[in-house]
Design a protein around this motif. Structure first.
Motif, mmCIF file in Angstrom:
data_model
loop_
_atom_site.group_PDB
_atom_site.id
_atom_site.type_symbol
_atom_site.label_atom_id
_atom_site.label_comp_id
_atom_site.label_asym_id
_atom_site.label_seq_id
_atom_site.Cartn_x
_atom_site.Cartn_y
_atom_site.Cartn_z
ATOM 1 N N GLY A 21 48.130 43.393 39.646
ATOM 2 C CA GLY A 21 46.827 42.923 40.102
ATOM 3 C C GLY A 21 45.745 43.212 39.078
ATOM 4 O O GLY A 21 44.872 42.371 38.804
ATOM 5 N N GLY A 73 43.057 44.436 41.651
ATOM 6 C CA GLY A 73 42.351 43.451 40.839
ATOM 7 C C GLY A 73 40.848 43.539 41.054
ATOM 8 O O GLY A 73 40.060 43.480 40.100
ATOM 9 N N GLY A 131 43.815 40.415 36.875
ATOM 10 C CA GLY A 131 42.369 40.468 37.014
ATOM 11 C C GLY A 131 41.687 40.557 35.660
ATOM 12 O O GLY A 131 40.677 39.884 35.411
ATOM 13 N N THR A 167 45.176 37.371 41.651
ATOM 14 C CA THR A 167 45.581 38.754 41.388
ATOM 15 C C THR A 167 46.681 39.193 42.341
ATOM 16 O O THR A 167 47.566 39.967 41.971
#
Length: 277
Positions: free
Chosen positions: A260, A205, A264, A101
């Motif tokens: 991120g 993330g 994720g 991430t």
């Protein structure tokens, strides 16, 4: 309410992340104050086409922070959400998620930066291919001539003084040669100027993962207002998206945060979710 079995308040990876980030921050302060050496200049993430870019910066930038406040709030959130996720996934899966991430944050951020920089770079390359006094004036007076660092500003002031002096002396060719050198240096400085630091991409993330895996867990805004994790993530993501398009003057890398979250989301969908609390 989250009650994973064998819950550890400070699991090993999170603990080591907190220690490493703290040590890097202390090293940054000591080296800057004692030796006038900027660790951020070396370990912060540069634009991939920049001269100062190094592959290791894709990881090292995650451990650099610009201030104690930046460090504290990032690490507090890494502990808050990361401890739950490391207990849920295990150490190996958690560190993979954290690193990917962070890389995803950098990819999306600099993808947007490249799009924003492209008009300037095109004008610079056009000038270097066919320099002229008219094209120089056009570029320097346009919105695409960006003073994005103190180094660029200093070099521009020096150039302007020398360039005008050469023109006043009738040395047009020398002035044109000087302008070509300045624009080439400007391109290098312009590419080197943006530097990203901080674990915020990985943090967002983790926030996204927490909201997806534990959607009904309660978080407290300002330590007082209860909100379910899934709604908090949606709200924060929407705010970052809005800020990415409207907050163009601050140093906050909003699209890195979104990167991120995006990476994720992809990882969690690939891994699947076995249970929620």
């Amino acid at each position: 309410m989250i009650r994973p079995g064998g819950f550890n308040m400070l699991p090993s990876v999170v603990k080591n992340l907190l220690i490493l980030n703290g040590l890097f921050f202390l090293a940054t302060i000591v080296l800057e104050n004692r030796f006038d050496f900027s660790l951020i200049e070396v370990l912060g993430l540069r634009f991939p086409f920049a001269e100062k870019f190094q592959p290791y910066q894709i990881i090292s930038y995650l451990f650099m922070h610009g201030s104690f406040t930046h460090l504290f709030f990032n690490m507090f959130a890494v502990w808050m959400f990361g401890s739950v996720l490391e207990n849920f996934w295990g150490a190996k899966k958690f560190i993979i998620f954290y690193v990917i991430t962070g890389i995803g944050a950098a990819v999306l951020h600099y993808g947007i930066v490249y799009y924003q920089m492209l008009p300037t770079l095109q004008m610079v390359n056009d000038y270097l291919n066919s320099p002229s006094q008219q094209e120089l004036t056009k570029f320097l007076s346009s919105e695409y001539f960006k003073i994005s660092s103190t180094e660029i500003l200093s070099n521009f002031n020096d150039f302007r003084s020398s360039y005008n002096a050469l023109l006043e002396q009738g040395q047009k060719q020398e002035a044109l040669n000087l302008s070509t050198k300045f624009i080439a240096n400007y391109k290098e400085d312009y590419l080197n100027a943006p530097v990203v630091v901080g674990a915020s991409g990985s943090l967002f993330g983790l926030l996204l993962a927490f909201g997806m895996l534990f959607p009904n867990s309660l978080l407290y805004l300002f330590f007082a207002i209860p909100i379910k994790a899934k709604y908090f993530v949606i709200l924060y993501g929407a705010l970052e998206l809005y800020s990415g398009f409207t907050d163009l003057t601050s140093n906050v890398a909003h699209f890195a945060h979104l990167g991120g979250m995006l990476f994720g989301f992809i990882l969690i969908k690939m891994w699947g979710t076995n249970r929620t609390y």
